[in-house]
Design a protein around this motif. Structure first.
Motif, PDB file in Angstrom:
ATOM      1  N   ARG A 252      -9.037  -5.745   8.565  1.00  0.00           N
ATOM      2  CA  ARG A 252      -8.461  -4.700   7.711  1.00  0.00           C
ATOM      3  C   ARG A 252      -7.421  -5.298   6.765  1.00  0.00           C
ATOM      4  NH1 ARG A 252      -8.899   0.892  10.330  1.00  0.00           N
ATOM      5  NH2 ARG A 252      -7.344   1.416   8.779  1.00  0.00           N
ATOM      6  N   SER A 253      -7.893  -6.291   5.996  1.00  0.00           N
ATOM      7  CA  SER A 253      -6.975  -6.974   5.086  1.00  0.00           C
ATOM      8  C   SER A 253      -7.699  -7.398   3.822  1.00  0.00           C
ATOM      9  CB  SER A 253      -6.365  -8.204   5.764  1.00  0.00           C
ATOM     10  OG  SER A 253      -7.369  -9.178   6.024  1.00  0.00           O
ATOM     11  N   PHE A 254      -6.912  -7.642   2.778  1.00  0.00           N
ATOM     12  CA  PHE A 254      -7.433  -8.228   1.544  1.00  0.00           C
ATOM     13  C   PHE A 254      -6.282  -8.935   0.842  1.00  0.00           C
ATOM     14  CE2 PHE A 254      -6.009  -3.993   0.259  1.00  0.00           C
ATOM     15  CZ  PHE A 254      -5.324  -4.231  -0.924  1.00  0.00           C
ATOM     16  N   LYS A 255      -6.622  -9.638  -0.242  1.00  0.00           N
ATOM     17  CA  LYS A 255      -5.588 -10.313  -1.025  1.00  0.00           C
ATOM     18  C   LYS A 255      -5.636  -9.843  -2.468  1.00  0.00           C
ATOM     19  CE  LYS A 255      -4.878 -14.568   1.603  1.00  0.00           C
ATOM     20  NZ  LYS A 255      -4.879 -16.056   1.553  1.00  0.00           N
ATOM     21  N   PHE A 256      -4.484  -9.898  -3.087  1.00  0.00           N
ATOM     22  CA  PHE A 256      -4.365  -9.591  -4.508  1.00  0.00           C
ATOM     23  C   PHE A 256      -3.286 -10.505  -5.075  1.00  0.00           C
ATOM     24  CE2 PHE A 256      -2.244  -7.081  -7.886  1.00  0.00           C
ATOM     25  CZ  PHE A 256      -3.299  -7.017  -8.779  1.00  0.00           C
ATOM     26  N   GLU A 257      -3.707 -11.383  -5.983  1.00  0.00           N
ATOM     27  CA  GLU A 257      -2.799 -12.383  -6.556  1.00  0.00           C
ATOM     28  C   GLU A 257      -2.070 -13.158  -5.463  1.00  0.00           C
ATOM     29  OE1 GLU A 257      -0.271 -10.599  -9.491  1.00  0.00           O
ATOM     30  OE2 GLU A 257      -1.934 -10.100 -10.827  1.00  0.00           O
ATOM     31  N   ASN A 262      -2.364  -5.091   3.888  1.00  0.00           N
ATOM     32  CA  ASN A 262      -2.997  -4.311   4.931  1.00  0.00           C
ATOM     33  C   ASN A 262      -3.957  -3.320   4.278  1.00  0.00           C
ATOM     34  OD1 ASN A 262      -3.187  -2.961   7.674  1.00  0.00           O
ATOM     35  ND2 ASN A 262      -2.368  -1.271   6.448  1.00  0.00           N
ATOM     36  N   MET A 263      -5.131  -3.147   4.871  1.00  0.00           N
ATOM     37  CA  MET A 263      -6.131  -2.227   4.342  1.00  0.00           C
ATOM     38  C   MET A 263      -6.025  -0.904   5.101  1.00  0.00           C
ATOM     39  SD  MET A 263     -10.272  -2.762   4.133  1.00  0.00           S
ATOM     40  CE  MET A 263     -10.118  -4.384   3.406  1.00  0.00           C
ATOM     41  N   PRO A 264      -5.447   0.134   4.515  1.00  0.00           N
ATOM     42  CA  PRO A 264      -5.263   1.393   5.258  1.00  0.00           C
ATOM     43  C   PRO A 264      -6.570   2.002   5.745  1.00  0.00           C
ATOM     44  CG  PRO A 264      -3.944   1.371   3.239  1.00  0.00           C
ATOM     45  CD  PRO A 264      -4.860   0.201   3.173  1.00  0.00           C
ATOM     46  N   TYR A 265      -7.618   1.925   4.915  1.00  0.00           N
ATOM     47  CA  TYR A 265      -8.925   2.480   5.268  1.00  0.00           C
ATOM     48  C   TYR A 265      -9.961   1.398   5.000  1.00  0.00           C
ATOM     49  CZ  TYR A 265      -6.311   6.839   5.149  1.00  0.00           C
ATOM     50  OH  TYR A 265      -5.372   7.814   5.369  1.00  0.00           O
ATOM     51  N   ILE A 287       5.743  -2.781 -10.943  1.00  0.00           N
ATOM     52  CA  ILE A 287       5.899  -3.015  -9.508  1.00  0.00           C
ATOM     53  C   ILE A 287       5.062  -4.223  -9.133  1.00  0.00           C
ATOM     54  CG2 ILE A 287       5.528  -2.050  -7.205  1.00  0.00           C
ATOM     55  CD1 ILE A 287       5.820   0.744  -8.507  1.00  0.00           C
ATOM     56  N   SER A 288       5.669  -5.233  -8.593  1.00  0.00           N
ATOM     57  CA  SER A 288       4.967  -6.475  -8.276  1.00  0.00           C
ATOM     58  C   SER A 288       4.026  -6.279  -7.094  1.00  0.00           C
ATOM     59  CB  SER A 288       5.975  -7.574  -7.946  1.00  0.00           C
ATOM     60  OG  SER A 288       6.593  -7.316  -6.683  1.00  0.00           O
ATOM     61  N   PRO A 289       3.031  -7.162  -6.949  1.00  0.00           N
ATOM     62  CA  PRO A 289       2.138  -7.063  -5.786  1.00  0.00           C
ATOM     63  C   PRO A 289       2.896  -7.113  -4.459  1.00  0.00           C
ATOM     64  CG  PRO A 289       1.182  -8.510  -7.431  1.00  0.00           C
ATOM     65  CD  PRO A 289       2.565  -8.181  -7.910  1.00  0.00           C
ATOM     66  N   ALA A 290       3.910  -7.958  -4.362  1.00  0.00           N
ATOM     67  CA  ALA A 290       4.672  -8.056  -3.110  1.00  0.00           C
ATOM     68  C   ALA A 290       5.381  -6.745  -2.806  1.00  0.00           C
ATOM     69  CB  ALA A 290       5.682  -9.199  -3.207  1.00  0.00           C
ATOM     70  N   GLU A 291       5.921  -6.089  -3.834  1.00  0.00           N
ATOM     71  CA  GLU A 291       6.584  -4.800  -3.638  1.00  0.00           C
ATOM     72  C   GLU A 291       5.572  -3.717  -3.277  1.00  0.00           C
ATOM     73  OE1 GLU A 291      10.359  -5.107  -6.706  1.00  0.00           O
ATOM     74  OE2 GLU A 291       8.346  -4.810  -7.518  1.00  0.00           O
ATOM     75  N   ALA A 292       4.402  -3.778  -3.897  1.00  0.00           N
ATOM     76  CA  ALA A 292       3.360  -2.790  -3.593  1.00  0.00           C
ATOM     77  C   ALA A 292       2.821  -2.964  -2.183  1.00  0.00           C
ATOM     78  CB  ALA A 292       2.228  -2.896  -4.613  1.00  0.00           C
ATOM     79  N   ALA A 293       2.743  -4.213  -1.734  1.00  0.00           N
ATOM     80  CA  ALA A 293       2.169  -4.493  -0.412  1.00  0.00           C
ATOM     81  C   ALA A 293       2.946  -3.800   0.695  1.00  0.00           C
ATOM     82  CB  ALA A 293       2.132  -6.000  -0.173  1.00  0.00           C
ATOM     83  N   LYS A 294       4.264  -3.670   0.525  1.00  0.00           N
ATOM     84  CA  LYS A 294       5.083  -3.020   1.546  1.00  0.00           C
ATOM     85  C   LYS A 294       4.674  -1.561   1.743  1.00  0.00           C
ATOM     86  CE  LYS A 294       9.028  -5.945   0.292  1.00  0.00           C
ATOM     87  NZ  LYS A 294      10.400  -5.962  -0.296  1.00  0.00           N
ATOM     88  N   ALA A 295       4.208  -0.924   0.670  1.00  0.00           N
ATOM     89  CA  ALA A 295       3.843   0.489   0.746  1.00  0.00           C
ATOM     90  C   ALA A 295       2.501   0.708   1.436  1.00  0.00           C
ATOM     91  CB  ALA A 295       3.816   1.097  -0.655  1.00  0.00           C
TER      92      ALA A 295
END
Length: 450
Positions: A252-257, A262-265, A287-295
């Protein structure tokens, strides 16, 4: 003056609805207010159109809207959004009336609205958003839309000009909007373990630009993947501006840049929602990818598509879909097929009754691939609904399912559904049916205490 009367009327209705039933009223106050001022949406004050985003398309617009809202809110942005999915102009009017002051002034960092693809031109006339995302344009609501190219022809002349477009790089109709604006942002998904190909016996689609044949090198979802036209050169870019990579459904994971998410669904079609939301977060919200990842770790979709019921030791996995296009049904079929455990499959595919005459042909089941489901560990199939249960059963039989494995009931009575569920040995139950039937099932369990 009409605007103020309409606005105050809407606010009064909103207060009453909030007291009586908070779950209702996502359209109601806006609809009633716009009988007083049909141009109500255009009269709100203080809106920066450069900070307004419409998210439209056949599939994924609700989830993407909710995810974008969640990312922005988690990063301290003040957002106005129609998270309940009221995506006609009345829903927009309701959301704005709730958020505005008594004089109609809007105070928000961003306005993010899911918009019905058929009605976007009407909404855009009153609220000219400078950012529009198109998720995909596919077969949907055939009883009113007819063909997806009809929607395409309605949208194409409207969307463009000074608008920044967020486009699905791997869906041919959507990608063709790249000629409508100089401000194009593309998003996509790298090929992954659930990607697939089709042989020549399956129909493809006509190129939206020249009407020749579109060829898919592979599909990430049905109708979405790396493609090219055999004639005019219309094609997906080798790499989208924002691409989800390293998709791992087991983890349940992926990468972006190079940022891990975490993959919610963990369903393939959700990956495009993730990619689109991340593109918007960076381009519109900075909003940076790192900041978005926390959400992502805290995201739960409003009106989620998967819910669990417990009944007499059985686990019933309800898969909520709008029964109006094959792509969403295919996603559910893939989820069921991927489960190696013995299971019961309950298919309450129903007629579409929002227009008269009712559309009572379960065409969407015939557009789906069922081979992996049929080859998986299914103990029993149960086909139920008051009109198309036999169509559904025939679709299974055509795929090679033995008739002895299929039960049929031309009803949606919950007693009948639960009786069939009790008859199987497995406790692993998958259910597709209308949301109202599911609610009746929940109430039945609450009443019986089981």
């Amino acid at each position: 003056m009409k605007f103020y009367i309409a606005l105050w009327f809407a606010k009064i209705i909103n207060v009453i609805i909030n007291i009586v039933d908070k779950s209702r009223g996502s359209n109601f106050s806006g609809e009633k207010a716009m009988t007083i001022d049909p141009q109500m949406v255009a009269h709100f004050k203080g809106i920066d159109y450069a900070k307004v985003l419409f998210i439209t398309g056949t599939n994924g617009k609700s989830t993407t809207t909710n995810l974008v809202h969640h990312i922005f809110k988690s990063n301290g942005k003040k957002i106005i959004a129609n998270l309940e999915g009221a995506n006609l102009i009345y829903g927009v009017a309701t959301a704005l009336s709730k958020a505005s002051t008594l004089t109609g002034k809007i105070k928000a960092d961003y306005i993010i609205f899911e918009t019905d693809e058929r009605y976007l031109p009407l909404i855009y006339k009153q609220l000219p958003a400078e950012n529009i995302m198109i998720t995909n344009l596919q077969k949907d609501q055939v009883q009113r839309n007819g063909d997806p190219d009809f929607i395409y022809r309605k949208l194409f002349p409207t969307i463009g000009g000074n608008v920044r477009l967020f486009l699905n790089n791997e869906e041919p109709r959507t990608k063709s909007f790249d000629e409508n604006s100089d401000k194009i942002i593309t998003y996509g998904v790298e090929r992954h373990e659930e990607s697939f190909t089709k042989d020549g016996t399956y129909p493809t689609m006509a190129c939206p630009k020249c009407r020749h044949k579109i060829v898919f090198d592979y599909y990430n979802n049905d109708g979405v993947g790396k493609f090219h036209c055999v004639n005019c050169g219309h094609r997906s870019d080798d790499t989208a501006d924002y691409t989800v990579t390293d998709v791992n459904f087991a983890d349940r994971s992926f990468k972006f840049e190079d940022v891990s998410f975490n993959m919610p669904y963990d369903t393939p079609y959700m990956c495009y929602n993730y990619a689109g939301a991340l593109a918007v977060a960076k381009e519109l919200g900075d909003i940076s990818p790192a900041e978005a990842a926390k959400a992502f770790g805290e995201f739960k979709n409003v009106g989620g598509r998967f819910e669990i019921l417990k009944y007499k030791g059985k686990t019933i996995k309800y898969m909520r879909i709008k029964q109006e296009n094959p792509e969403t049904l295919q996603t559910c079929i893939n989820v069921m097929a991927a489960d190696p455990e013995k299971k019961m499959v309950c298919l309450g595919l129903c007629p579409l009754i929002d227009m008269i005459p009712h559309y009572a042909n379960s065409f969407y089941a015939f557009d789906c691939q069922l081979d992996k489901l049929v080859q998986s560990n299914v103990e029993k199939y149960f086909c139920f609904s008051d009109r198309v249960c036999y169509d559904t059963a025939n679709r299974l039989i055509y795929e090679g399912v033995d008739k002895s494995m299929i039960s049929i009931a031309d009803t949606e009575e919950v007693d009948t559904i639960f009786k069939e569920i009790e008859s199987v040995e497995t406790d692993n139950i998958y259910l597709i049916t209308w949301i109202h039937t599911f609610y009746y099932m929940k109430k039945y369990i609450e009443k019986e205490g089981r």
